[in-house]
Design a protein around this motif. Structure first.
Motif, PDB file in Angstrom:
ATOM      1  N   GLY A  77       0.778  -1.083   0.073  1.00 13.81           N
ATOM      2  CA  GLY A  77      -0.108   0.090   0.117  1.00 13.81           C
ATOM      3  C   GLY A  77       0.893   1.282  -0.014  1.00 13.81           C
ATOM      4  O   GLY A  77       0.884   1.848  -0.909  1.00 13.81           O
ATOM      5  N   LEU A 128      -2.127  11.081  -4.460  1.00  8.08           N
ATOM      6  CA  LEU A 128      -3.124  10.306  -3.717  1.00  8.08           C
ATOM      7  C   LEU A 128      -3.668  11.578  -2.846  1.00  8.08           C
ATOM      8  O   LEU A 128      -3.565  12.142  -1.852  1.00  8.08           O
ATOM      9  CB  LEU A 128      -1.883   9.841  -2.526  1.00  8.08           C
ATOM     10  N   ALA A 168      -7.465   8.671   0.846  1.00 12.24           N
ATOM     11  CA  ALA A 168      -7.503   7.983  -0.548  1.00 12.24           C
ATOM     12  C   ALA A 168      -7.213   6.555   0.130  1.00 12.24           C
ATOM     13  O   ALA A 168      -7.641   5.644  -0.687  1.00 12.24           O
ATOM     14  CB  ALA A 168      -6.164   8.522  -1.328  1.00 12.24           C
ATOM     15  N   ASN A 169      -6.524   6.117   1.217  1.00 12.49           N
ATOM     16  CA  ASN A 169      -6.438   4.787   1.560  1.00 12.49           C
ATOM     17  C   ASN A 169      -7.677   4.037   1.945  1.00 12.49           C
ATOM     18  O   ASN A 169      -7.830   3.021   1.667  1.00 12.49           O
ATOM     19  CB  ASN A 169      -5.511   4.725   2.876  1.00 12.49           C
ATOM     20  N   PRO A 173     -11.470   4.351  -2.513  1.00  9.91           N
ATOM     21  CA  PRO A 173     -11.030   4.054  -3.605  1.00  9.91           C
ATOM     22  C   PRO A 173     -11.279   4.803  -4.907  1.00  9.91           C
ATOM     23  O   PRO A 173     -10.628   5.304  -5.822  1.00  9.91           O
ATOM     24  CB  PRO A 173     -11.740   2.664  -4.036  1.00  9.91           C
ATOM     25  N   ASN A 178      -8.578   7.274  -5.799  1.00 10.29           N
ATOM     26  CA  ASN A 178      -7.433   6.600  -6.548  1.00 10.29           C
ATOM     27  C   ASN A 178      -7.704   6.392  -8.091  1.00 10.29           C
ATOM     28  O   ASN A 178      -7.049   6.573  -8.838  1.00 10.29           O
ATOM     29  CB  ASN A 178      -7.119   5.235  -5.765  1.00 10.29           C
ATOM     30  N   SER A 202       2.090   3.701  -5.366  1.00 13.40           N
ATOM     31  CA  SER A 202       1.457   2.700  -4.727  1.00 13.40           C
ATOM     32  C   SER A 202       0.997   1.354  -5.394  1.00 13.40           C
ATOM     33  O   SER A 202       0.162   1.950  -6.179  1.00 13.40           O
ATOM     34  CB  SER A 202       0.596   3.160  -3.580  1.00 13.40           C
ATOM     35  N   ARG A 250      -2.841   1.353  -4.038  1.00 16.03           N
ATOM     36  CA  ARG A 250      -3.971   2.396  -4.501  1.00 16.03           C
ATOM     37  C   ARG A 250      -4.339   2.003  -5.983  1.00 16.03           C
ATOM     38  O   ARG A 250      -5.367   2.292  -6.344  1.00 16.03           O
ATOM     39  CB  ARG A 250      -3.259   3.530  -4.278  1.00 16.03           C
ATOM     40  N   ASP A 271      -6.942  -0.643  -5.763  1.00 13.75           N
ATOM     41  CA  ASP A 271      -8.317   0.274  -5.377  1.00 13.75           C
ATOM     42  C   ASP A 271      -9.025   1.044  -6.464  1.00 13.75           C
ATOM     43  O   ASP A 271      -9.937   1.198  -6.646  1.00 13.75           O
ATOM     44  CB  ASP A 271      -8.003   1.228  -4.280  1.00 13.75           C
TER      45      ASP A 271
END
Length: 796
Positions: free
Chosen positions: A538, A571, A577-578, A581, A584, A633, A636, A639
């Motif tokens: 990630g 990001l 953003a983690n 989704p 991303n 990442s 991401r 995602d």
């Protein structure tokens, strides 16, 4: 004296051969190191020595097991051979050192002596599932341990979960509170009994007590197990005090109670684990091949991910996922409970959402009162919290996704080149946190603890760290931490190093992943040259100050070079953003098409996703570079593809949900897997670009291509692109390639890339004993720090 060899010989034949050769007597001191305490090793040695006519003694001490034995040389040779070939099931011998003793001991028999204190160098054995002999006892109405929920012997039962310090003796465990009755004492002191020095030995007369109480804390009369089974059958949610902490159970066939559990526990979508009575019951709803059966029935008794099949269970257990996490009973209590039930149960951690599993009765009553309708309790302390381990059998071997009960803290045995290396305390990462104590060839990796952003988990992490340091009497020479300055594990390590004036080593996140896999695979420090590695996860703090996550590295324990990576994209919203989704997806489209990316969405069904005010703010972030750090990442990227297929685009219910659901779609594809075109170019480094993936993917959406096919094409394109990138980066087909990072928990990707690279002639190194995710970071950090020649003392 002959060397130690494998293979055993029948005991009576041994004696015949000894008698034929004549009495040429000698005396030896035999030091045995490894996992040799609490596994029945001393009675095994005693029986073996007596059968061969040897005199002397055996004892436990801080280094393991020490034997002094005298007899004729042939008997001693056979004795040494069978120490290895016939060792107890739970034992692991790492080293046998033999030296001559001056003179011949006066002893005429062979004895077991009391344990000695001393420098701790022995391992702690993981908790082990109930063995067949103990299971037979609790099922036998004529046995005095009939229906005893705490039966155990030297081949099974609690170890780490009840241990306070080494040596592993009863006084060092939670069982010190229970005085043995006369019958148990006789078994405990009889070397010929399988319960000889089984430290948790007990029976219904002298052991821990079990009871059932309602949610108000009032005890309920009757057989506690029968009461619990009846209430589960009526749709109750119960807390059960298991081996490493409390668990929460419901009937796996009752959809409404599963929905109630999810609501109360604030766990809307994450899959729930199952416990089944036996293999026949498992085969009613899942597939299990021989290797998966071996995992299920192993002493570790982990949760094993199995393919759904047969009669459907309640859909709320696994939701959209095609696998079920299944385990067999691992304690007598669980065996007794499952025998009273008609079907499997959901069995999940007994905790509030994101908090550590409860271990204490009073805390469980207070913290779980809003979740459960009753408690199946006992009065044996859980000294060390242990979650259930989670594993999966892949084409390329076993993947340990969470290493805890049954596996930890069994040391990872490192190559001989680590002998004499400085002692290292490595603090791991912030998510899926573990820590590691490296002492020579033994690397003790803690059990999975959790995400340190949660305050109770951080407190538990620090408590476990203190316990392990005391348990092993470990005084490090070096402290190793992740290079990310804000990780709470890093700050913990900084404080530790500062307080003790120790050198501090900051290890780059993805280098630690590479080294963890090398150590896991037993690769030597002095291996010739370097290996290439694909490290996908990630997020990790990059050596250049940016956020990495899709990396092609070349290196070893001693260092690394970043020779390739995914093209960086914004990001947007940073941490947000983690979890979301769709952010991303916007970043990938913005990078592929530019500021007018929305024009390419017409006809895809994604138009409205980026039509609102929030989307416009996101565009401004990316255009101005405000709160939108650049990242390579891989997590991401997954995602983003998931969001394009309308998979939890607004918010993930748990970490990795989008990628897991995307993998399920890929496995369901029956069409050809011609991958999307991933570009591989080179300038200063190799660059993997997805600019051509997105037009092809959006074109498939416009044409109505099924989501399963789209996901499979994405996965296959990534596999092909990664294989090409390694070749461009200079990896030779005869060389080794490491695959590491949390993204490789994706079996479709791991197996596909492994097969592709092996077909191309590479030797692929996958994780086998520690997780590919951040749960393995501490091992890599420790191996890297141990390799440094002169680390500097900590300096603010």
């Amino acid at each position: 004296m002959k060397g130690i060899v494998g293979g055993g010989v029948g005991q009576s034949r041994d004696l015949e051969r000894v008698q034929e050769t004549g009495p040429l007597r000698s005396a030896k001191s035999i030091r045995i190191r490894g996992l040799v305490q609490g596994v029945g090793f001393r009675p095994f040695v005693w029986q073996l020595a007596r059968g061969l006519g040897l005199a002397g003694h055996v004892l436990n001490d801080g280094e393991g097991v020490l034997v002094e034995a005298s007899g004729d040389e042939r008997s001693l040779d056979l004795f040494l051979s069978r120490l290895q070939s016939d060792a107890p099931l739970l034992a692991r011998i790492d080293q046998i050192a033999v030296s001559d003793l001056a003179g011949t001991p006066d002893a005429r028999d062979f004895r077991i002596l009391p344990s000695e204190e001393g420098k701790v160098a022995t391992g702690v054995v993981p908790d082990a599932a109930t063995c067949p002999a103990c299971l037979g006892d609790i099922r036998n109405p004529a046995d005095r341990r009939y229906r005893h929920a705490f039966a155990n012997c030297t081949h099974c039962g609690p170890r780490l979960s009840i241990l306070r310090h080494i040596p592993y003796d009863r006084a060092s465990t939670a069982m010190a509170a229970f005085e043995m009755c006369r019958a148990c004492r006789i078994e405990y002191e009889n070397p010929a009994d399988r319960r000889f020095h089984a430290q948790p030995i007990a029976c219904p007369q002298c052991g821990p007590k079990l009871w059932f109480e309602d949610k108000d804390g009032c005890a309920v009369d009757g057989d506690p197990v029968v009461i619990a089974a009846e209430r589960l059958g009526r749709g109750a949610i119960l807390a059960i005090k298991g081996l490493g902490g409390f668990q929460i159970a419901v009937d796996a066939g009752n959809q409404s109670v599963i929905e109630k559990l999810r609501l109360r526990k604030h766990r809307p979508v994450k899959p729930l684990a199952l416990m089944a009575r036996d293999l026949d019951q498992i085969r009613d709803f899942a597939l299990a091949d021989a290797k998966e059966v071996a995992l299920l029935e192993s002493p570790a008794a982990p949760i094993v991910l199995l393919k759904k099949a047969g009669a459907p269970l309640a859909p709320g257990i696994a939701g959209p996922f095609d696998c079920l996490g299944v385990m067999l009973p691992n304690t007598p209590l669980h065996h007794l409970l499952m025998a009273e039930l008609k079907g499997p149960i959901v069995l999940t951690s007994g905790n509030l959402s994101e908090n550590p599993q409860e271990t204490q009765n009073a805390c469980a009553r207070h913290n779980l009162a809003g979740i459960v309708d009753g408690f199946l309790m006992h009065n044996r302390d859980v000294v060390n919290r242990l979650d259930d381990s989670v594993v999966r059998q892949d084409r390329s071997g076993v993947s340990i996704l969470r290493r805890a009960r049954g596996y930890a803290p069994s040391p990872i045995r490192l190559p001989i080149s680590f002998e004499g290396a400085p002692k290292v305390l490595a603090l791991g990462g912030e998510l899926k946190a573990t820590f590691c104590l490296l002492d020579g060839r033994n690397a003790v990796l803690s059990q999975h603890i959790g995400d340190l952003e949660n305050a109770p988990t951080l407190a538990d992490y620090k408590k476990m760290l203190r316990l392990y340091l005391g348990l092993y009497r470990f005084e490090p020479d070096i402290v190793a931490v992740d290079a990310h300055p804000q990780y709470l594990s890093t700050r913990t390590g900084e404080d530790f190093a500062r307080e003790r004036g120790l050198p501090l080593v900051r290890v780059q996140h993805h280098h630690a992943h590479l080294a963890a896999c090398l150590a896991d695979q037993g690769q030597d420090q002095a291996m010739p040259g370097t290996v290439h590695a694909v490290v996908l996860d990630g997020l990790g703090w990059g050596a250049d100050g940016t956020v990495w996550g899709g990396e092609i590295l070349q290196g070893s324990y001693g260092g690394f070079v970043r020779c390739g990576h995914f093209r960086q994209v914004p990001l947007p919203g940073g941490e947000a953003a983690n979890r979301e989704p769709w952010r991303n997806l916007a970043a990938q489209l913005f990078t592929a098409f530019g500021v007018n990316y929305r024009a390419n969405l017409v006809g895809t069904g994604l138009e409205t996703r980026f039509a609102g005010h929030q989307a416009k703010l996101l565009d401004q972030m990316m255009q101005k570079g405000v709160n939108a750090p650049m990242t390579s990442s891989a997590g991401r990227l997954f995602d983003a593809v998931a969001a394009a297929l309308d998979i939890c685009p607004d918010k993930q219910g748990f970490e990795g949900e989008a990628a897991m659901r995307l993998e399920v779609l890929a496995r369901a594809s029956v069409a050809g897997k011609e991958g999307y075109p991933v570009e591989v170019t080179t300038s200063e480094t190799v660059l993997l670009s997805f600019d051509k993936v997105w037009p092809a993917l959006l074109g498939d959406l416009k044409s109505g291509v099924g989501h399963e096919t789209i996901s499979a094409r994405f996965h296959q394109g990534l596999i092909d692109g990664l294989a090409r990138s390694l070749s461009v980066a200079g990896a030779r087909p005869s060389g080794k390639v490491v695959l590491s990072g949390g993204v490789f928990q994706n079996a479709f990707l791991r197996d596909g890339l492994t097969e592709k690279l092996e077909t191309d002639g590479y030797t692929v190194l996958n994780h086998k004993s520690v997780p590919a995710n951040d749960g393995g970071l501490a091992l890599g950090q420790a191996a890297i720090a141990a390799n440094l020649q002169a680390p500097s003392t900590f300096d603010d």
